[in-house]
Scaffold this motif. Sequence first.
Motif, short mmCIF file in Angstrom:
data_model
loop_
_atom_site.label_atom_id
_atom_site.label_comp_id
_atom_site.label_asym_id
_atom_site.label_seq_id
_atom_site.Cartn_x
_atom_site.Cartn_y
_atom_site.Cartn_z
N PHE A 1 1.26 -1.19 0.00
CA PHE A 1 0.11 -0.01 -0.05
C PHE A 1 0.89 1.23 -0.67
CE2 PHE A 1 -4.26 -1.55 0.64
CZ PHE A 1 -4.80 -0.86 -0.09
N ASP A 2 2.26 1.30 0.44
CA ASP A 2 3.24 2.22 0.65
C ASP A 2 3.25 2.96 -0.33
OD1 ASP A 2 2.33 3.08 3.98
OD2 ASP A 2 3.66 1.19 3.81
N SER A 3 3.50 1.89 -1.18
CA SER A 3 4.06 1.99 -2.55
C SER A 3 2.40 1.89 -4.19
CB SER A 3 5.03 1.02 -3.18
OG SER A 3 4.00 0.12 -3.25
N ARG A 4 1.58 2.06 -3.19
CA ARG A 4 0.60 1.76 -4.04
C ARG A 4 0.48 0.80 -4.74
NH1 ARG A 4 -1.05 8.39 -5.34
NH2 ARG A 4 -1.30 8.54 -2.88
N ALA A 5 0.34 -0.06 -4.61
CA ALA A 5 0.76 -1.45 -5.72
C ALA A 5 -0.63 -1.58 -4.64
CB ALA A 5 1.86 -2.36 -5.37
N LEU A 6 -1.13 -2.93 -5.87
CA LEU A 6 -2.55 -3.21 -5.17
C LEU A 6 -1.99 -4.76 -5.05
CD1 LEU A 6 -4.26 -3.26 -8.44
CD2 LEU A 6 -4.54 -1.47 -6.37
N PRO A 7 -2.79 -5.13 -3.53
CA PRO A 7 -2.21 -6.40 -3.33
C PRO A 7 -3.00 -7.52 -3.76
CG PRO A 7 -4.67 -5.89 -2.12
CD PRO A 7 -3.78 -4.55 -3.56
#
Length: 288
Positions: free
Chosen positions: A35-41
């Motif tokens: 989330f901190d790098s705006r990557a999707l889980p």
Amino acid sequence: MTDAARARAGASLRGLAVGDALGSQFFVPANRAAFDSRALPPAPWSWTDDTEMAASVVRVLADHGGIDQDALAASFAEHHDFDRGYGPGTGRLLRLVREGGDWRVLARDAFGGQGSWGNGAAMRVAPIGAWHAGDPAAAACDAALSAEVTHPHPEAVAGAVAVAVAAALAADAPRPPGPFLDTVLAHVPAGAVRDGVAEARRLLTLSDPRAVAGVLGNGRLVAAHDTVPFTLWVAARHRDDYATAFWATASAGGDVDTTCAIVGGILAAPPAPWLAATEPLPAWADPV
Ligand SMILES: [Mg+2]
């Protein structure tokens, strides 16, 4: 009641579900760094109580053309899934309604006779605004009726009214952020929620959502007044950009599934890949 209203309510429900489902991934420890790098889980993203209750709201709108309180209470109780993260007060209320209790008595008796001022009415209400696009007064009226079924405290009702009016405006015509919140304020009764939305209006000059949430609240208290003003600040500033609005909301932390559900329900246009990654909505909720 038109096909267009059904389509708008369905779109709002999908936007709400994506915000809820992706926002709730924030609470999975392994996803924090992503989330901190705006990557999707990793998909699928499961939705929570926000979406389950909003699905009942949409079902009742589609079946009744507006909010029938007894039908809404019955649908909430029938579809209540204990594992969807309901707050303890609402979970207990729905269990007692299912066992034959009267929601009018149970909802009023909660919290020492005041009724809940939690954010549970605001979190599910956006489709009502979408249904009543361009008619904020009608949205406010049905929002208040929908809130009373579980959250009759005046602040919880005001929170639901504010979100529904915002959704009615967002589904209608483009408005700059200031006039957007001014029109919301015109429909929200006096109290802590309204004071918070007025403060959100003043803070439109800021751009850092964490700084704004530091003033307005991020839902950490799970109260309407510490949840709704920040979500309307985000919706006002990022009305045409669901992804940017989502990350702005999630970055503030707090009750992330609910703040993202509210913003997502107002904006109602999630990126297609995000919708595809979200757990399908229940078939019984389909308003069309
Ligand atoms: Mg939830």
